[in-house]
Design a protein around this motif. Structure first.
Motif, PDB file in Angstrom:
ATOM      1  N   ASP A  66       0.523  -0.929   0.078  1.00 37.29           N
ATOM      2  CA  ASP A  66       0.039   0.608  -0.402  1.00 37.29           C
ATOM      3  C   ASP A  66       0.614   0.861   0.326  1.00 37.29           C
ATOM      4  O   ASP A  66       0.535   1.937  -0.584  1.00 37.29           O
ATOM      5  N   CYS A  67       2.180   1.391   0.698  1.00 39.26           N
ATOM      6  CA  CYS A  67       2.879   2.481   0.551  1.00 39.26           C
ATOM      7  C   CYS A  67       3.412   2.524  -0.517  1.00 39.26           C
ATOM      8  O   CYS A  67       3.731   3.439  -1.210  1.00 39.26           O
ATOM      9  N   PHE A  68       3.585   1.311  -1.319  1.00 37.05           N
ATOM     10  CA  PHE A  68       4.609   1.671  -2.905  1.00 37.05           C
ATOM     11  C   PHE A  68       3.295   2.857  -3.788  1.00 37.05           C
ATOM     12  O   PHE A  68       3.712   2.672  -4.325  1.00 37.05           O
ATOM     13  N   GLY A  78      14.454  -1.838   8.364  1.00 37.11           N
ATOM     14  CA  GLY A  78      14.276  -1.951   7.141  1.00 37.11           C
ATOM     15  C   GLY A  78      13.363  -3.437   6.821  1.00 37.11           C
ATOM     16  O   GLY A  78      13.106  -4.370   7.749  1.00 37.11           O
ATOM     17  N   LEU A  79      13.298  -3.323   5.224  1.00 37.76           N
ATOM     18  CA  LEU A  79      12.067  -4.102   5.338  1.00 37.76           C
ATOM     19  C   LEU A  79      12.321  -5.683   5.383  1.00 37.76           C
ATOM     20  O   LEU A  79      11.798  -6.593   5.840  1.00 37.76           O
ATOM     21  N   GLN A  80      13.969  -5.972   5.000  1.00 39.65           N
ATOM     22  CA  GLN A  80      14.126  -7.306   5.177  1.00 39.65           C
ATOM     23  C   GLN A  80      14.603  -7.693   6.220  1.00 39.65           C
ATOM     24  O   GLN A  80      14.777  -8.615   7.367  1.00 39.65           O
ATOM     25  N   GLN A 114      12.653   1.779  -0.590  1.00 40.15           N
ATOM     26  CA  GLN A 114      12.885   1.473   1.061  1.00 40.15           C
ATOM     27  C   GLN A 114      12.088   2.783   1.945  1.00 40.15           C
ATOM     28  O   GLN A 114      12.487   4.017   2.039  1.00 40.15           O
ATOM     29  N   PRO A 115      10.779   2.428   2.803  1.00 37.76           N
ATOM     30  CA  PRO A 115       9.806   3.724   3.026  1.00 37.76           C
ATOM     31  C   PRO A 115      10.692   3.699   3.990  1.00 37.76           C
ATOM     32  O   PRO A 115      10.318   4.652   5.142  1.00 37.76           O
ATOM     33  N   HIS A 116      12.047   2.890   4.837  1.00 34.04           N
ATOM     34  CA  HIS A 116      11.793   2.997   6.238  1.00 34.04           C
ATOM     35  C   HIS A 116      13.241   4.703   6.547  1.00 34.04           C
ATOM     36  O   HIS A 116      13.074   5.258   6.938  1.00 34.04           O
ATOM     37  N   LYS A 117      13.304   5.321   4.916  1.00 35.10           N
ATOM     38  CA  LYS A 117      13.807   6.207   4.390  1.00 35.10           C
ATOM     39  C   LYS A 117      13.343   7.878   4.710  1.00 35.10           C
ATOM     40  O   LYS A 117      13.941   8.683   5.553  1.00 35.10           O
ATOM     41  N   LEU A 118      11.591   6.943   4.500  1.00 28.97           N
ATOM     42  CA  LEU A 118      11.066   8.132   3.894  1.00 28.97           C
ATOM     43  C   LEU A 118      10.232   8.705   5.623  1.00 28.97           C
ATOM     44  O   LEU A 118      10.691   9.831   6.396  1.00 28.97           O
ATOM     45  N   CYS A 119      10.581   7.300   6.632  1.00 30.99           N
ATOM     46  CA  CYS A 119      10.234   7.018   8.162  1.00 30.99           C
ATOM     47  C   CYS A 119      11.482   7.983   9.003  1.00 30.99           C
ATOM     48  O   CYS A 119      11.044   8.794   9.490  1.00 30.99           O
ATOM     49  N   THR A 120      12.595   7.844   8.839  1.00 32.77           N
ATOM     50  CA  THR A 120      13.574   8.926   9.192  1.00 32.77           C
ATOM     51  C   THR A 120      13.421   9.931   9.041  1.00 32.77           C
ATOM     52  O   THR A 120      13.417  10.588   9.719  1.00 32.77           O
ATOM     53  N   TYR A 121      13.171  10.093   7.540  1.00 30.68           N
ATOM     54  CA  TYR A 121      13.337  11.395   7.511  1.00 30.68           C
ATOM     55  C   TYR A 121      12.031  12.564   8.116  1.00 30.68           C
ATOM     56  O   TYR A 121      12.447  13.245   8.969  1.00 30.68           O
ATOM     57  N   LEU A 122      10.820  11.574   8.442  1.00 27.56           N
ATOM     58  CA  LEU A 122       9.679  12.283   8.998  1.00 27.56           C
ATOM     59  C   LEU A 122      10.005  12.708  10.592  1.00 27.56           C
ATOM     60  O   LEU A 122       9.816  13.641  11.020  1.00 27.56           O
ATOM     61  N   ASN A 174      -0.042  10.020   5.144  1.00 30.02           N
ATOM     62  CA  ASN A 174      -0.417   9.267   4.308  1.00 30.02           C
ATOM     63  C   ASN A 174       0.019   8.991   3.189  1.00 30.02           C
ATOM     64  O   ASN A 174      -0.262   7.809   2.632  1.00 30.02           O
ATOM     65  N   LEU A 175       1.452   9.094   2.759  1.00 31.73           N
ATOM     66  CA  LEU A 175       2.663   8.074   1.838  1.00 31.73           C
ATOM     67  C   LEU A 175       2.825   6.800   2.146  1.00 31.73           C
ATOM     68  O   LEU A 175       2.696   5.436   2.438  1.00 31.73           O
ATOM     69  N   LEU A 176       2.238   6.613   4.032  1.00 33.00           N
ATOM     70  CA  LEU A 176       2.686   6.073   4.990  1.00 33.00           C
ATOM     71  C   LEU A 176       1.221   4.792   5.079  1.00 33.00           C
ATOM     72  O   LEU A 176       1.468   3.809   5.318  1.00 33.00           O
ATOM     73  N   GLY A 177       0.217   5.854   4.597  1.00 31.91           N
ATOM     74  CA  GLY A 177      -1.185   5.155   4.430  1.00 31.91           C
ATOM     75  C   GLY A 177      -1.157   5.608   6.631  1.00 31.91           C
ATOM     76  O   GLY A 177      -2.032   4.882   6.517  1.00 31.91           O
ATOM     77  N   ILE A 178      -0.806   6.389   6.914  1.00 27.52           N
ATOM     78  CA  ILE A 178      -0.918   6.561   8.549  1.00 27.52           C
ATOM     79  C   ILE A 178      -1.463   8.365   8.221  1.00 27.52           C
ATOM     80  O   ILE A 178      -1.531   8.800   7.507  1.00 27.52           O
TER      81      ILE A 178
END
Length: 545
Positions: free
Chosen positions: A135-137, A406-408, A484-492, A535-539
């Motif tokens: 959903d994030c992608f 990290g996703l993995q 790599q969504p964790h980079k957006l999380c880190t930024y926010l 919103n991009l994270l679905g939150i």
């Protein structure tokens, strides 16, 4: 929108010939960024680092971005961005409803394969990550201008329906009245009986042939099971606040007619060959062939996956295909992609990616399971989080915990820790957004305040916040590229932290004139970016908490 640090680095690299590797300055008196590029060039150029640094400063044109760079110590270069440049960038983000997210220069049609629950079974912990990540992608790739086509490859075909249909007929159940919970219980009864009762197992296997041969009674039960399952899936998707709908369903059954076509094409082209009675494709780099048709004439998952790629390229015109599944399936997809390329189903100009993810662990560090040792249902995980917080906060906690690693990597599902409004959590970001909203509400209540433009950035905390805001568009663009969504999380989280420092050090409501307008503008710009990023994270980004 390319961030100010990226613009700065590109200009320096054009003169120095190598990446300047900009780092944030350790103290405000050193400016905003520092580089040791001259020290790294000293050996190859055979000159003192300070001399190289002075040459770079003299040759690089940064007048529209920076004050005059300073050479310090043995050859470090300090860069201080111009206040008017920082202010102008922050004002653009304030005024831009998309908060700095710009469309890609080359939009693509992107197919994302995710979620993929099985008919007649409850969604479980294994579906949590694929659904949230996919959903994030979907949100991010759509936001930057791509046409995204979600594909929910549900398990709605195969041998399990033989035992399900046979059990329904034996028990005299009206399948149209079943709930998903009841279907799940039915599945468990049928599976146990299939293992323990040879006579039932024989009838179930025979039912598969009858069912897949078009028997209307069997097909009607199958359709009823699918309808029940779709209702259950949609309830879970609504609760998870994800974008999937019935229009995105593309289950295994939809490819059934394509399987013999794929087999014929591969056999006629010579891509597939008979080996020990099975039709196989051999590709370099893999120890075993990919089996396209079993020796008994049946098809496996790989055949369906090839049919899906074939359709997604030929009919959906995909430029990029993304599969979001358990990391343990990486080898399978690597081989499927290789075979699809060999067969011509996956042209070189179409990108195919498998995004694997790790497991959800319990607080004991072991795979998350129920007390009886079975996989925990998705609803039970949501229930556990909602025991600690409201649904919106609980969901933010779950999604952020999932996406910020990290996703993995595996991650621990600890509901009590995840819902905290302090530290690196989803609720903390929600709280930061709500605090921005509260400041703006209070300002409006006092004197119908002016918000922006941002013209005054005299304090280091103001400058740091403006500089952090300027990076948002580039962070989103990088996420669309590298997934790599964790980079957006880190930024926010960095943005929320910068705002907290600004809030503590720079009085907003008690300031006056242009300073007050600018600080309110920074609050509003931060609110916009936090809201868009969440919103991009679905939150959800609540205005009050």
């Amino acid at each position: 929108m390319s961030s100010l640090p990226s613009q700065l680095a590109a200009r320096i690299e054009a003169v120095a010939g190598i990446d300047p590797e900009l780092r944030a300055a350790t103290k405000p008196q050193f400016g905003h960024y520092q580089s040791n590029v001259a020290l790294r060039l000293a050996k190859s150029e055979g000159k003192p680092p300070r001399e190289i640094a002075q040459r770079i400063v003299a040759e690089v044109d940064l007048s529209d971005l920076c004050e005059t760079p300073e050479v310090a110590g043995p050859g470090f270069i300090n860069f201080r961005l111009r206040n008017d440049v920082l202010a102008g960038t922050a004002t653009q983000i304030l005024e831009d409803p998309r908060s700095g997210v710009t469309s890609t220069e080359h939009p693509q049609t992107v197919v994302i394969d995710y979620s993929s629950p099985n008919v007649a079974k409850q969604m479980h912990v294994g579906h949590l990550r694929t659904t949230i990540i996919g959903d994030c992608f979907n949100r991010v790739l759509s936001a930057v201008g791509n046409m995204v086509i979600p594909q929910n490859h549900i398990g709605d075909w195969g041998t399990q329906f033989g035992m399900l249909i046979e059990e329904i007929l034996d028990e005299g159940i009206d399948a149209s009245t079943l709930t998903l919970d009841e279907s799940d219980a039915l599945y468990k009864r049928a599976a146990a009986r299939f293992r323990e009762d040879p006579e039932f197992a024989t009838r179930a296997r025979a039912r598969v042939v009858v069912f897949q041969g078009g028997d209307e009674e069997s097909l009607e039960i199958w359709r009823q099971l699918i309808d029940t399952s779709k209702a259950g899936f949609n309830e879970a998707y609504d609760r998870l606040n994800v974008l999937l709908t019935d229009a995105d369903l593309a289950g295994e059954s939809t490819y059934n007619d394509d399987l013999p076509v794929v087999v014929r094409e591969l056999e006629e082209s010579g891509v597939a060959v008979i080996d020990n009675g099975a039709l196989c494709v051999f590709v370099e780099g893999f120890s075993a062939p990919l089996i396209i048709r079993k020796s008994d004439g049946g098809y496996g998952y790989a055949t369906t996956d090839l049919a899906a790629i074939r359709r997604r390229v030929r009919d959906l015109h995909a430029d990029r295909i993304i599969y979001v599944t358990d990391a343990r399936q990486a080898g399978h997809f690597a081989q499927v992609f290789a075979v699809a390329r060999k067969a011509g189903y996956l042209p070189d100009n179409v990108q195919a990616e498998h995004v694997g993810y790790g497991m959800v662990l319990g607080t004991d560090g072991k795979p998350f399971k129920t007390r009886d040792g079975s996989a925990a249902s998705l609803s039970s995980l949501l229930d556990a989080a909602e025991e600690e917080a409201s649904p919106a906060v609980a969901l933010a906690a779950i999604k952020y915990a999932d996406l910020s690693n990290g996703l993995q990597k595996d991650y621990v599902f600890d509901a009590n820790r995840m819902v905290q409004t302090t530290g690196d959590t989803g609720p903390y970001l929600q709280y930061a957004h709500a605090r921005c909203c509260q400041v703006l509400r209070n300002a409006e209540a006092i004197d119908d305040a002016h918000v922006g433009p941002i013209t005054v950035l005299a304090e280091p905390a103001e400058q740091t916040l403006a500089l952090t805001l300027s990076r948002f568009g580039e962070v989103v663009a990088n996420l669309a590229a590298d997934l790599q969504p964790h980079k957006l999380c880190t930024y926010l989280f960095e943005l929320a932290t910068a705002y907290s420092t600004f809030y503590e050090q720079c009085p907003v409501l008690k300031s006056e004139g242009a300073v007050r307008d600018s600080r309110l503008g920074l609050c509003a710009a931060t609110r916009n970016v936090l809201r868009t990023g969440l919103n991009l994270l679905g939150i959800e980004a609540p205005e009050r908490m």
